[in-house]
Design a protein around this motif. Structure first.
Motif, PDB file in Angstrom:
ATOM      1  N   UNK A  87       0.944  -1.035  -0.078  1.00 45.43           N
ATOM      2  CA  UNK A  87      -0.084   0.088   0.107  1.00 45.43           C
ATOM      3  C   UNK A  87       0.634   1.126   0.029  1.00 45.43           C
ATOM      4  N   UNK A  92      -3.661   1.196  -3.552  1.00 51.64           N
ATOM      5  CA  UNK A  92      -3.430  -0.100  -2.488  1.00 51.64           C
ATOM      6  C   UNK A  92      -2.669  -0.926  -3.243  1.00 51.64           C
ATOM      7  N   UNK A  94      -3.380  -4.167  -3.589  1.00 52.64           N
ATOM      8  CA  UNK A  94      -4.215  -4.653  -4.701  1.00 52.64           C
ATOM      9  C   UNK A  94      -4.457  -3.998  -6.022  1.00 52.64           C
ATOM     10  N   UNK A  95      -4.566  -2.786  -6.178  1.00 54.54           N
ATOM     11  CA  UNK A  95      -4.538  -2.079  -7.254  1.00 54.54           C
ATOM     12  C   UNK A  95      -3.204  -2.133  -7.976  1.00 54.54           C
ATOM     13  N   UNK A 146      -0.839  -3.577   9.777  1.00 55.82           N
ATOM     14  CA  UNK A 146      -1.675  -4.757   9.479  1.00 55.82           C
ATOM     15  C   UNK A 146      -1.088  -5.595   8.220  1.00 55.82           C
ATOM     16  N   UNK A 150      -0.088  -9.189   8.256  1.00 53.16           N
ATOM     17  CA  UNK A 150      -1.072 -10.368   7.366  1.00 53.16           C
ATOM     18  C   UNK A 150      -0.234 -10.620   6.341  1.00 53.16           C
TER      19      UNK A 150
ATOM     20  N   UNK B  56      -8.197  -8.142  14.852  1.00 52.46           N
ATOM     21  CA  UNK B  56      -6.711  -8.552  14.750  1.00 52.46           C
ATOM     22  C   UNK B  56      -5.984  -7.531  14.526  1.00 52.46           C
ATOM     23  N   UNK B  57      -6.472  -6.349  13.853  1.00 50.20           N
ATOM     24  CA  UNK B  57      -5.718  -5.296  13.326  1.00 50.20           C
ATOM     25  C   UNK B  57      -5.521  -4.213  14.423  1.00 50.20           C
ATOM     26  N   UNK B 104     -12.038   0.923   6.821  1.00 46.56           N
ATOM     27  CA  UNK B 104     -11.026   0.680   5.891  1.00 46.56           C
ATOM     28  C   UNK B 104     -10.883  -0.786   5.331  1.00 46.56           C
ATOM     29  N   UNK B 111     -13.168  -1.999  -3.044  1.00 43.32           N
ATOM     30  CA  UNK B 111     -12.204  -1.797  -3.958  1.00 43.32           C
ATOM     31  C   UNK B 111     -11.936  -3.228  -4.884  1.00 43.32           C
ATOM     32  N   UNK B 112     -11.839  -4.292  -4.101  1.00 44.55           N
ATOM     33  CA  UNK B 112     -11.640  -5.563  -4.852  1.00 44.55           C
ATOM     34  C   UNK B 112     -12.606  -5.980  -5.379  1.00 44.55           C
ATOM     35  N   UNK B 115     -12.559  -4.008  -8.685  1.00 44.67           N
ATOM     36  CA  UNK B 115     -11.418  -4.619  -9.601  1.00 44.67           C
ATOM     37  C   UNK B 115     -11.900  -5.876 -10.023  1.00 44.67           C
TER      38      UNK B 115
END
Lengths: 616, 124
Positions: A87, A92, A94-95, A146, A150, B56-57, B104, B111-112, B115
């Motif tokens: 990110x 991001x 992903x993008x 994160x 992760x 978790x974050x 977030x 976004x996913x 896309x």
């Protein structure tokens, strides 16, 4: 349409000849346009090297001075590597991935000991997108907590688990060769404690230090110069010009030594010597690597190279020689992997092969082959996109010039058999760095291979004798030497080796007699001095003293242990010397007493001590 | 997971905010969670993947404090008690600590989704 028989034999031949001529022309055309060297320039304070062969794809890489050599804490380089293309402030991870996929590009990040490389391979017309992306990754990555937990952490653990014996052996060889800096492991093993150093904050701090215009170079293979000069400046504007905290760039020093690591699954021995640095004018090292070789270049035969012959003699092992070139040092390594017994055999054979080169056993034919191989290695490395990019980038960020292929090839041609012999001899006479990883019961020690590791204590003792006789001490209560109110003890250092004598003098002056120095002419010299002895101070707490030993006994025990640790033939010789050479005399009131053999006195003392239940 | 909210619409209109603020304050106090030392974000149901991921974050300290508050509230609930007034959650302490992370995550999912379902228009 013309039917076949209608064509005459003559016209058939003419057609064929035409086709053949076309082929031949094509061949010549390919030879006439070899890939040029990278051309260094500076665009908007960023060091750039580019070459363009007009092909449809481009490889663009940012090479940063952030390899394991420069990481301030263990594991930061791999952390930074994994955080690449995550990110950013603008988009991001992903993008970034999806957009790159849509453009048909590939993103990768990897590191060497000196450089961290962020690379993008893509179609030529997408240059602006990827220049922007690389600039963004350098200056605007967010290093979020994160993502670290992760995505980054797990990947690092998975890669750690993949570190094999060969990699561990290479790391160990580097570690004994260079200690810190280049000696840092390329990838931390699962047992390396990195968790206390590696977190998103430390990675972000390292990124800030490493990603500055002075520490990076942009290398482009297949991009137009016009495109680069147009896009690099705007997109790399946000990268700081200077890093706020300078990197640790201490010069490398070669130490050498031996390291052995027990490990399951895989055996590897690395025998390394100081090699050629990046850009150093040492063509003989490159030719030696070509001669040692290892990987066969032809099918169904080990080929001419010495190491592949050595490996052929030990089925189950493979050996190869590599020169690791760094900016200010090099390491010429012979790596042998495979089954433990085969590795041992191949290691022995490899050292024999190297020794044969040092003794001048290179035929003219082999020399020609080795030079040809070295040339091929050089040209192929500069042509192949990956290696060429990294090498050029590393040269640029360390203030050097990209490899000039034509000159280097010329230098290789000038290597003679004599030069090769001298190079091999220098290597063997210097300190080797030897690492053995795997089944240590089978894998050989450096000594067994006939190499000189740097920890030369035992080999030194095999050649030289230390004769200790007299040195004056005023504050050591030694039972052997008590006089009436006066103590006159002496130890004199007697050595056949001037260097060792110097060391003993140093030892004597530092530890034994802080106020009184041993006589500088230590060779066969006995010095005595009579002093009024003050009451022994009780503050001195040496281990031997605490154990209730006399100083002579302590010396005797230490010497015995050292001698017993020698190899059989040398041990016998050393013990024989010990018997004949150690003598001492008791001085009292300025007069020398009877000269006794220390070994006999020790044996006697040991018997007495055993009788009284003493500790010695 | 975030519930639909008129918050932004209200905040944009100062007169409406001024009108509704006392009502909101009354409602929040009447809900009673502050009297048990909880924060509004402690009430978000955690039985779904998104909230679990958000939890978790959380930074370790936040996570620890959250568990403490919930355990204390459970204990109070069993005892049919509320905390002494001095230990009630003050309005300035009642800050959203989980909602930003949930937002977030929602943005990431959106976004996913975008896309995954986009239509690619080729240049050529």
């Amino acid at each position: 349409m013309i039917c076949r028989p209608a064509l005459t034999r003559g016209s058939q031949l003419a057609l064929r000849r035409q086709g053949a001529a076309k082929l031949a022309r094509r061949g010549f055309a390919a030879v006439a346009s070899p890939k040029a060297s990278y051309e260094p320039t500076t665009i908007g304070d960023v060091k750039v090297a580019s070459r363009d062969d007009g092909g449809p794809t481009t490889r663009l890489a940012v090479v940063a001075k952030a390899g394991t050599r420069y990481e301030p804490l263990p594991g930061l380089t791999v952390g930074l590597e994994e955080f690449a293309f995550k990110n950013t402030q603008k988009r991001s991870a992903l993008r970034i991935t999806r957009e790159t996929e849509l453009l048909g590009g590939q993103l990768s990040s990897y590191h060497t000991r000196e450089a961290l490389v962020l690379q993008a391979n893509f179609l030529r017309e997408d240059l602006p997108y990827f220049v922007e992306l690389l600039g963004e990754v350098l200056s605007q990555t967010r290093y979020t907590t994160h993502e670290y937990h992760e995505e980054v952490e797990d990947v690092i653990h998975a890669k750690q688990a993949k570190v094999d014996a060969a990699a561990v052996a290479l790391d160990a060889a580097h570690s004994v060769a260079f200690h810190t800096g280049l000696g840092a492991p390329l990838y931390p093993t699962p047992s390396t404690p990195i968790s206390s150093y590696l977190n998103e904050h430390s990675v972000a701090a390292f990124a800030e230090a490493a990603y500055s215009k002075s520490n990076i170079a942009v290398i482009a293979d297949g991009a137009s110069q016009a495109g680069l000069s147009k896009w690099i400046e705007p997109f790399f504007q946000a990268v700081p010009a200077q890093s706020p905290s300078p990197l640790n760039t201490a010069a490398s020093k070669y130490y050498g030594g031996e390291q052995r690591i027990a490990r399951l699954g895989g055996n590897s021995v690395v025998i390394a010597f100081p090699g050629a640095a990046l850009g150093a004018n040492q063509p003989e090292i490159a030719v030696l690597v070509g001669l040692l070789g290892g990987e066969s270049t032809i099918k169904w035969s080990p080929g001419f190279s010495l190491l592949s012959k050595a490996a052929a003699a030990a089925p189950g092992a493979s050996a190869k020689a590599i020169n690791f070139a760094y900016s200010d040092a090099g390491l010429l390594a012979i790596q042998i992997n495979g089954q433990a017994k085969a590795v041992r055999k191949a290691a022995e054979e490899s050292v024999k092969a190297l020794k044969s080169v040092a003794e001048g056993g290179v035929s003219k034919e082999n020399l020609v082959k080795a030079i040809a191989k070295a040339k091929f290695n050089l040209l192929s490395a500069s042509e192949a996109s990956g290696t060429g990019l990294v090498l050029t980038g590393s040269s640029l960020i360390h203030g050097g010039q990209p490899l000039q292929v034509a000159e280097s090839v010329k230098a290789l041609e000038g290597v003679t058999a004599d030069k090769l012999k001298t190079a091999a001899k220098t290597l063997l006479e210097g300190k080797a760095s030897v690492a053995a990883v795997g089944d240590l019961h089978v894998l050989p020690f450096a000594e067994e291979l006939g190499l000189r590791p740097s920890a030369a204590v035992d080999s030194r003792l095999a050649h030289h004798t230390v004769h200790i006789v007299i040195l004056h001490l005023t504050h050591f209560p030694l039972s052997v030497c008590h006089g009436e109110g006066t103590i006159t003890i002496g130890i004199c250092v007697w050595s056949r080796d001037s260097e060792l004598g110097g060391a003993c003098r140093l030892f004597a002056s530092r530890f034994l007699a802080p106020r009184k120095r041993a006589h500088p002419e230590s060779r066969s010299h006995c010095e005595t001095k009579s002093v009024n002895r003050p009451a022994p101070t009780a503050k001195m707490t040496f281990a031997w003293k605490a154990a209730g030993l006399t100083y002579n006994r302590y010396l005797a025990v230490a010497a015995r242990v050292v001698r017993r640790s020698l190899k059989e033939d040398k041990r016998l010789a050393a013990e024989r010397r010990g018997q004949q050479d150690l003598r001492f005399a008791k001085w009292s009131n300025g007069k020398q007493g009877e000269i006794k053999n220390l070994a006999e006195a020790n044996a006697q003392a040991a018997v007495e001590s055993a009788a009284t239940g003493g500790t010695a | 997971m975030t519930a639909p909210s008129l918050y932004n619409a209200v905040v944009k209109r100062p007169w409406l905010l001024k009108l509704l603020q006392p009502v909101a304050n009354w409602y929040t106090n009447a809900a009673g969670y502050r009297q048990m030392g909880l924060r509004a974000d402690d009430l978000i149901s955690e039985e779904n993947e998104t909230v679990l991921k958000a939890l978790r974050r959380l930074p370790p300290k936040e996570s620890y404090d959250r568990v403490y508050r919930i355990r204390r509230a459970t204990q109070l609930s069993l005892q049919h008690k509320i905390l002494p007034r001095s230990e009630w959650t003050k309005p300035e302490e009642d800050v959203p600590y989980l909602t930003p992370i949930l937002e977030q995550l929602a943005a990431e999912a959106k976004e996913r989704e975008a896309l995954d379902t986009m239509t690619v228009l080729k240049k050529h």
